[in-house]
Design a protein around this motif. Structure first.
Motif, PDB file in Angstrom:
ATOM      1  N   UNK A   1       0.813  -1.209   0.000  1.00 11.90           N
ATOM      2  CA  UNK A   1       0.000   0.000   0.000  1.00 11.90           C
ATOM      3  C   UNK A   1       0.852   1.268   0.000  1.00 11.90           C
ATOM      4  N   UNK A   2       2.167   1.122  -0.092  1.00  9.66           N
ATOM      5  CA  UNK A   2       3.016   2.305  -0.164  1.00  9.66           C
ATOM      6  C   UNK A   2       2.705   3.072  -1.438  1.00  9.66           C
TER       7      UNK A   2
ATOM      8  N   UNK B   1     -12.664   6.625  -3.081  1.00 11.60           N
ATOM      9  CA  UNK B   1     -12.331   6.780  -1.668  1.00 11.60           C
ATOM     10  C   UNK B   1     -11.058   5.979  -1.408  1.00 11.60           C
ATOM     11  N   UNK B   2     -10.045   6.662  -0.915  1.00  7.93           N
ATOM     12  CA  UNK B   2      -8.744   6.028  -0.713  1.00  7.93           C
ATOM     13  C   UNK B   2      -7.995   5.953  -2.031  1.00  7.93           C
ATOM     14  N   UNK B   3      -7.878   7.074  -2.714  1.00 12.63           N
ATOM     15  CA  UNK B   3      -7.322   7.071  -4.076  1.00 12.63           C
ATOM     16  C   UNK B   3      -5.799   6.941  -4.111  1.00 12.63           C
ATOM     17  N   UNK B   4      -5.134   7.007  -2.968  1.00 12.49           N
ATOM     18  CA  UNK B   4      -3.687   6.879  -2.901  1.00 12.49           C
ATOM     19  C   UNK B   4      -3.052   7.889  -3.845  1.00 12.49           C
ATOM     20  N   UNK B   5      -2.190   7.469  -4.765  1.00  4.85           N
ATOM     21  CA  UNK B   5      -1.520   8.412  -5.671  1.00  4.85           C
ATOM     22  C   UNK B   5      -2.368   8.742  -6.900  1.00  4.85           C
TER      23      UNK B   5
ATOM     24  N   UNK C   1      -0.824  12.535   3.211  1.00  7.44           N
ATOM     25  CA  UNK C   1      -0.214  13.719   2.597  1.00  7.44           C
ATOM     26  C   UNK C   1       0.826  13.311   1.562  1.00  7.44           C
ATOM     27  N   UNK C   2       1.607  12.297   1.892  1.00  8.84           N
ATOM     28  CA  UNK C   2       2.654  11.833   0.975  1.00  8.84           C
ATOM     29  C   UNK C   2       2.051  11.369  -0.353  1.00  8.84           C
ATOM     30  N   UNK C   3       0.971  10.596  -0.283  1.00  8.35           N
ATOM     31  CA  UNK C   3       0.329  10.086  -1.500  1.00  8.35           C
ATOM     32  C   UNK C   3      -0.235  11.217  -2.348  1.00  8.35           C
TER      33      UNK C   3
ATOM     34  N   UNK D   1       0.788  14.344  -2.427  1.00  6.00           N
ATOM     35  CA  UNK D   1       1.916  15.079  -3.008  1.00  6.00           C
ATOM     36  C   UNK D   1       2.509  14.315  -4.185  1.00  6.00           C
ATOM     37  N   UNK D   2       2.592  12.982  -4.064  1.00  3.88           N
ATOM     38  CA  UNK D   2       3.091  12.154  -5.152  1.00  3.88           C
ATOM     39  C   UNK D   2       2.137  12.186  -6.345  1.00  3.88           C
ATOM     40  N   UNK D   3       0.833  12.232  -6.077  1.00  9.36           N
ATOM     41  CA  UNK D   3      -0.169  12.369  -7.142  1.00  9.36           C
ATOM     42  C   UNK D   3       0.104  13.638  -7.946  1.00  9.36           C
ATOM     43  N   UNK D   4       0.338  14.734  -7.254  1.00 10.66           N
ATOM     44  CA  UNK D   4       0.576  16.018  -7.922  1.00 10.66           C
ATOM     45  C   UNK D   4       1.815  15.975  -8.813  1.00 10.66           C
ATOM     46  N   UNK D   5       2.836  15.261  -8.390  1.00 14.53           N
ATOM     47  CA  UNK D   5       4.081  15.164  -9.152  1.00 14.53           C
ATOM     48  C   UNK D   5       3.982  14.161 -10.298  1.00 14.53           C
TER      49      UNK D   5
END
Length: 107
Positions: free
Chosen positions: A4-5, A36-40, A62-64, A66-70
């Motif tokens: 799930x990382x 719901x729970x879209x992760x990246x 928050x990490x996921x 931010x990774x989505x945005x990148x």
């Protein structure tokens, strides 16, 4: 659980393909869709690339987000992503505002 990382979630697309195959013919490209729970955002991006336009996601990490945005720049500009616990977001959404909603699953 490593599966799930957020950075691992970018790679596999089997569940995203399965999702798209099962939506085609049932929902038009203008359907309001919430994950719901879209992760990246891999599933949302897969739907976006296929032509779906009204996409939203809820992700607590928050990490996921931010990774989505990148990772998915175009999706990030078009989709609504809520970076909060679902319990907080769900009460602010319009009743019957989405034609389909789903939670993430791993492939």
């Amino acid at each position: 659980m490593d599966a799930n990382r957020a950075d691992y979630y970018i790679e596999g697309i089997e569940s995203s393909k399965f999702l798209l195959e099962n939506m085609e013919g049932y929902f038009g490209f203008h359907a309001n869709i919430l994950e719901i729970g879209c992760n990246v955002g891999r599933n949302l991006n897969y739907l976006f690339q296929a032509g779906y336009q009204n996409l939203s996601g809820v992700e607590i990490s928050n990490y996921a987000t931010e990774l989505l945005k990148k990772t998915y720049l175009k999706l990030e500009c078009k989709a609504t992503i809520y970076n909060s616990p679902v319990e907080e977001v769900i009460t602010t959404l319009p009743e019957n505002g989405y034609m389909i909603w789903f939670t993430q699953w791993q492939s």
